[in-house]
Design a protein around this motif. Structure first.
Motif, PDB file in Angstrom:
ATOM      1  N   ASN A 289      34.034  42.202  46.650  1.00  0.00           N
ATOM      2  CA  ASN A 289      32.872  42.896  46.119  1.00  0.00           C
ATOM      3  C   ASN A 289      32.091  43.621  47.203  1.00  0.00           C
ATOM      4  OD1 ASN A 289      33.346  42.214  43.505  1.00  0.00           O
ATOM      5  ND2 ASN A 289      32.279  40.263  43.667  1.00  0.00           N
ATOM      6  N   PHE A 311      24.708  44.587  43.176  1.00  0.00           N
ATOM      7  CA  PHE A 311      25.860  43.718  42.939  1.00  0.00           C
ATOM      8  C   PHE A 311      25.451  42.260  42.867  1.00  0.00           C
ATOM      9  CE2 PHE A 311      30.284  45.385  43.186  1.00  0.00           C
ATOM     10  CZ  PHE A 311      29.952  46.670  42.851  1.00  0.00           C
ATOM     11  N   ASN A 315      25.949  39.464  39.851  1.00  0.00           N
ATOM     12  CA  ASN A 315      26.463  38.095  39.939  1.00  0.00           C
ATOM     13  C   ASN A 315      25.471  37.092  39.364  1.00  0.00           C
ATOM     14  OD1 ASN A 315      28.841  38.824  41.138  1.00  0.00           O
ATOM     15  ND2 ASN A 315      28.070  38.592  43.222  1.00  0.00           N
ATOM     16  N   SER A 333      32.769  40.636  37.432  1.00  0.00           N
ATOM     17  CA  SER A 333      33.863  41.167  38.254  1.00  0.00           C
ATOM     18  C   SER A 333      34.543  42.344  37.567  1.00  0.00           C
ATOM     19  CB  SER A 333      34.856  40.070  38.622  1.00  0.00           C
ATOM     20  OG  SER A 333      35.497  39.592  37.486  1.00  0.00           O
ATOM     21  N   GLN A 336      32.405  45.185  38.444  1.00  0.00           N
ATOM     22  CA  GLN A 336      32.563  45.570  39.840  1.00  0.00           C
ATOM     23  C   GLN A 336      33.840  46.385  40.045  1.00  0.00           C
ATOM     24  OE1 GLN A 336      31.942  41.606  40.973  1.00  0.00           O
ATOM     25  NE2 GLN A 336      29.757  41.871  41.358  1.00  0.00           N
TER      26      GLN A 336
ATOM     27  N   VAL B  98      41.035  44.177  41.751  1.00  0.00           N
ATOM     28  CA  VAL B  98      39.796  43.533  41.283  1.00  0.00           C
ATOM     29  C   VAL B  98      39.717  43.600  39.761  1.00  0.00           C
ATOM     30  CG1 VAL B  98      37.284  43.693  41.295  1.00  0.00           C
ATOM     31  CG2 VAL B  98      38.538  44.020  43.417  1.00  0.00           C
TER      32      VAL B  98
END
Lengths: 366, 352
Positions: A289, A311, A315, A333, A336, B98
């Motif tokens: 990340n 970011f 989370n 995620s 992201q 990812v």
């Protein structure tokens, strides 16, 4: 020819930052749309989700402190990516370096109970930096003297680091009383100090690293010979060689520094985090990340402060969404990953539109 | 044979097959000039898509088709990013990795809250051949995926080295300008290669989830995608080298699995390691490498003879295949010089 095109492109002065901000906003809007769609798919109202998200991230001083503190490791990894990328080295060993840095810091921290607080904190930070830098040193050595692509060696070393961590928390560093795979709690004196006035003491003083390191890095790149040589070896290799710069040495230095930053992130995760012990999952995706944080900031250290906070709120907010609305926490995620894709596409599209004009100039020159 | 018995060889084959299939697909894509660092994410997409199909329609053929579709989906995203939008392939690969990990675990938590288990692929015996002692049991009493993998790898080899398409593929990866001038569609060849890689990785992923164990877990591919990429590089972008690399990785992995349950490291392991090093020394041409190799060989032979009571924790055994891949890459003779010249370089006609 490409170099000439680059010069021409850099010539246009006027709307550079305007365009950049518009692109950034476009990316953020698109990411929000993706999030809303995913929420609708699983049957959660985006409005409910937004309010739960806000109260979880910035709704109270305690939560805001958590969000800011958790931005620090992301920011450190992002700086690591920026340093390596400026030198033209694209390694992705951050997860491994965060893990080794954290392990080294934990090993020191667990044995620093008798030391005065300041000494213990500094020692842990240094151990973290050393652990990350050493692990990155393997990548650098493999690249410089064995010609192994740094991206592949770093991916493999990530997996080795994870297994080493799994072994450490079951073997040498295992210390919890109920035989769980985790270390003993770190001594209180080794923990990084937090602001007393925030309830729950969630705001660690390491947030001052955000402006300090960003400013420091900008200064190094803009004002020092070292920074210039680093950027030169990431730019035109031939030009760098002809000006007496050794691009291989600069590349190795950049990889090792970026590993040190990632290692410090590992130490920050453990000693300024909510769980003061070493466990298997402490890395929590920070390594990859952090790359996204740097990309979203377009490799600007100041921009990385902002994107790291975004970011980290993803989370932290993702956790509160799971608690309140039963939304899977992996939503963070997914977003992201989507952000990286969107940033890439936006950068190329913006670049193409800008290039439309200079092509005529190229024809004139030719 | 002690540790290295028939069951061991069978498990090595089961481990090798998905890595081999994914690596072969990646080899095709890389020979066309597209490197997908996020292969791990593509494998996971295949693994999850196959599993999801199985939870809805309990049919293994459809499960594998679902897996292939999942792999194709992420590969198509890679294709759009690398071939159409022409972004940096390495960063695009990171995004794919990812995204693949995040998306599969997100969808898994939501669509399949209760984990389910399915029966793995049945083993099929080839008549007559499976009666051959040892070899028959290992090679001709396997599940369908392993036979299909072998067939696909042979086909891929023929396509790469014996057809015009294979030459076009190599030309696209080496000098896209020349390929374009010769009338080959660089875009077309790259798209085909990327999609083939996606389909192969999707099927390999489906085998990992529904074919081999019958369940899906978060990030269950456990680095096999990275091993596949390492195999392509270690094999210097040739199918023969790739086969050797996958064999080494699979054997280490199988040894590791076997040794986890044993208290000490048995002598056979040192013997086999010594054999591998001996082959390496015999093939090496550099005097210094031979000297180091000979020293290691002596040490291993000593270990094989003495059989010390050594133990290694399970986690460190798990790291073995990756360490070995690193050593293999480091020992590879300057393999970067054999990389396709246009690997990770987007083709922009106006700038050619």
């Amino acid at each position: 020819m490409t170099a000439a095109a680059g010069l021409i492109r850099r010539d246009r002065g006027m709307p550079a930052w305007v365009g950049r901000v518009v692109t950034q906003l476009g990316v953020a809007a698109a990411a929000l749309v993706v999030a809303a769609l995913l929420l609708l798919v699983i049957g959660v109202s985006p409005v409910d989700a937004a309010s739960a998200f806000w109260s979880g991230t910035f709704g109270s001083p305690t939560n805001a402190g958590t969000t800011l503190t958790q931005a620090v490791p992301l920011f450190l990894v992002a700086l690591g990516w920026i340093v390596a990328d400026k030198a033209g080295r694209m390694h992705v060993g951050f997860p491994g370096q965060v893990v080794t840095g954290g392990c080294a810091a934990a090993a020191v921290g667990l044995h620093s109970g008798g030391l005065p607080g300041v000494v213990a904190v500094v020692l842990c930070a240094l151990a973290g930096i050393a652990g990350g830098a050493l692990w990155a040193g393997i990548v650098a050595w493999l690249w410089a003297s064995r010609g192994v692509l740094e991206i592949v060696s770093s991916l493999l070393l990530n997996l080795v680091a994870l297994q080493t961590l799994a072994w450490l928390v079951r073997g040498p560093l295992q210390g919890s009383l109920d035989r769980q795979p985790q270390s003993a709690n770190f001594p209180a004196s080794a923990l990084w100090p937090a602001v007393e006035s925030v309830p729950g003491r969630t705001l660690s003083y390491d947030v001052i690293l955000l402006p300090l390191l960003a400013a420091g890095l900008i200064w190094v790149f803009a004002r020092t010979t070292f920074g210039f040589e680093l950027r030169a070896s990431g730019g035109n290799l031939e030009a760098a060689r002809w000006s007496g710069i050794n691009p291989v040495r600069q590349g190795v230095t950049a990889i090792v520094i970026s590993g040190g930053l990632a290692g410090l992130a590992g130490a920050a995760l453990l000693f300024a985090g909510s769980a003061p012990w070493l466990s298997e999952g402490f890395e929590a995706g920070i390594g990859f990340n952090g790359i996204a944080v740097a990309l979203l900031a377009r490799n600007s250290p100041v921009g990385a402060i902002l994107t790291a906070i975004v970011f980290s709120s993803l989370n932290v907010g993702g956790t509160s969404l799971q608690a309140l609305l039963d939304v899977p926490s992996s939503l963070a995620s997914v977003l992201q990953g989507a952000v990286i894709v969107l940033v890439l596409v936006a950068a190329v599209l913006a670049h193409r539109r800008r290039r439309a004009a200079p092509i005529k100039m190229k024809e004139l020159v030719a | 044979m002690g540790v290295l018995d028939i069951a061991f060889l069978v498990s090595a084959l089961t481990i090798a097959a998905p890595i081999l299939l994914a690596a072969t697909g990646e080899l095709i894509a890389q020979r066309a000039g597209v490197m997908n660092v996020g292969l791990e994410g593509v494998l996971l997409a295949g693994a999850f898509a196959g599993y999801l199909t199985m939870t809805r329609i309990d049919n293994q053929a459809l499960g594998f088709l679902g897996g292939i579709a999942g792999g194709l989906l992420l590969a198509a995203l890679m294709g759009v990013l690398a071939i159409e939008v022409k972004v940096d392939q390495i960063v695009a690969g990171i995004a794919i990795g990812v995204l693949g990990t995040g998306l599969t675990s997100f969808l898994d938590q939501h669509f399949v809250p209760e984990p389910r288990t399915f029966t793995p692929l049945p083993r099929l015996s080839v008549p007559l051949l499976s009666d051959v002692p040892v070899l028959g049991e290992v090679l001709f009493h396997q599940d369908l995926f392993i036979y299909v993998t072998v067939a696909l790898v042979v086909l891929a080899g023929l396509a790469m080295y014996r057809t015009t398409w294979g030459i076009n593929l190599a030309a696209t990866g080496e000098t896209p300008i020349a390929a374009d001038a010769a009338g080959i569609s660089v875009r077309g060849v790259r798209w085909a290669a990327v999609l083939i890689a996606g389909a192969f990785a999707g099927a390999a992923g489906a085998y990992i989830s529904i074919g081999d164990v019958g369940v899906f877990r978060e990030a269950m591919t456990g680095g096999r995608g990275y091993l596949a990429i390492a195999a392509v590089l270690f094999g210097s972008w040739r199918l023969r080298g790739l086969l050797a690399a996958v064999t080494i990785f699979a054997v280490t992995d199988a040894v590791q699995l076997r040794l986890q349950s044993l208290p000490t490291v048995p002598g056979e392991v040192w013997g086999v390691a010594a054999l591998l090093v001996a082959v390496g020394v015999a093939r090496s041409r550099r005097p210094r490498a031979r000297l180091i190799g000979a020293a290691v060989l002596l040490g291993l032979v000593a270990l094989a003879v003495l059989r010390p009571q050594l133990t290694l924790p399970a986690s460190l055994w798990l790291a073995m295949p990756y360490v070995l891949a690193l050593v293999a890459l480091a020992a590879g003779r300057a393999s970067r010089h054999r990389a396709p010249s246009a690997l990770t370089v987007p083709y922009i006609r106006s700038e050619a």
